[in-house]
Design an enzyme around this catalytic site. Sequence first.
Site, short mmCIF file in Angstrom:
data_model
loop_
_atom_site.label_atom_id
_atom_site.label_comp_id
_atom_site.label_asym_id
_atom_site.label_seq_id
_atom_site.Cartn_x
_atom_site.Cartn_y
_atom_site.Cartn_z
N SER A 148 39.05 34.12 39.39
CA SER A 148 38.27 32.86 39.34
C SER A 148 38.97 31.62 38.60
CB SER A 148 37.05 33.33 38.57
OG SER A 148 36.25 34.20 39.16
N HIS A 205 36.54 29.69 34.62
CA HIS A 205 36.21 28.53 35.49
C HIS A 205 36.46 27.04 35.12
CE1 HIS A 205 33.11 31.73 37.50
NE2 HIS A 205 34.33 32.32 37.32
#
Length: 296
Positions: free
Chosen positions: A201, A247
Site C-alpha cells: 500500500s 499510506h
Amino acid sequence: MDQAAGGSPQDAHSSLPSCYRHPDRETGIRCTRCERPICPECMISASVGFQCPNCVRDGSGTGHAPGASTPRTIAGGTIAADPRLLTKILVGINVAVFIAVQASPSLVNHLALVGAWPPAPWGPTQGVAEGEWYRLITSMFTHEAIWHIAFNMLALWWLGGPLEAALGRTRYLALYFTSGLAGSALTYLLASGSTASLGASGAIFGLFGATAVLMRRLNQDMRPVIALLVINLILTFGWSNIAWQAHIGGLVAGLVIGYAMVHAPRERRALIQFGTCALLLVAVVLITLLRTAQLA
C-alpha cells in the site's frame, strides 16, 4: 615566362591526405564531426558540411551526440518497447510471495514489518530494531489475505502502467521503491514496535501521488484519480487494522517525487529527479535510526 612559386602540380597533389576509408584516394574534405579525411564516395551531406559513414551510423547524422535524438518521455526517460514490463514484474513478485506465504504461513513472520518482537520485558528477539532492516522492503511485497493482494495489484496495474510509460523504467522504479520505503519508515516510526504490518500500500499510494502530479502537469481531468484517492483515504482511516502510516508516508513521497520528475528543468533534470529520491532515502535511514534508538 611565368614560373610557379609553390612547386609543380604533382607536388601539390601529393601533399593531400588520404581518405581514412580508402587510403588510395587523396582528398581535401574532412568529416565535420571527427575531422578525418573523406573522399567523395564517403561524403554524406549534413546540416553543416559533410560527415563520414561511421559518424552517421554511430550518431544521429545531425552532428549531435548519438543519444541526442532518442525519443524521451515527459520525465526524460527512454521510451521502451513494452511500457508495462516493470509493472508486470512487480505484480509477479507480489503474487509469488503471496503463494509462498499461503504454502508456508510461518514465512510471514520473517517478511512482515515489525519493530521489535517479543515486547518488553522479554526483550526483542527479531525486528527492524534488531538489525533486520530488510523488513522495510520485504513487507512491501508481502500479503496474507486474498482481498488485500487483489486490491493492491489492481491498483498497481491501473496506476503503474501509465506511470511507467510516462516516466521511463528507471524513474518509475525509483518512485515505486522510494515511496514504499517512505511508507515503511513512517510505519516503523509511529506504529507500536510490536505491531506487524505488511502490503504494497505504501508504494501504491506513492503511485497515486505521482499520478495526480502527472495529470495536473498534462492538464488532464483529475477528478477520477482524486475521487479514487479520497475513497482510499476514507478506507484508510475508517477501517481498522490498516497501517495508515504507510499510506500517508507513501503518498507524501509520491507527490514529492512526482513533482520532481515532471517539473525538473531539462538541463538539470536527472540531478533533481534522482537527488530528490536520494534525499528521501536519507530521510528513511534517519527515521529508522531514530526509531531503533527508541526501541533499543
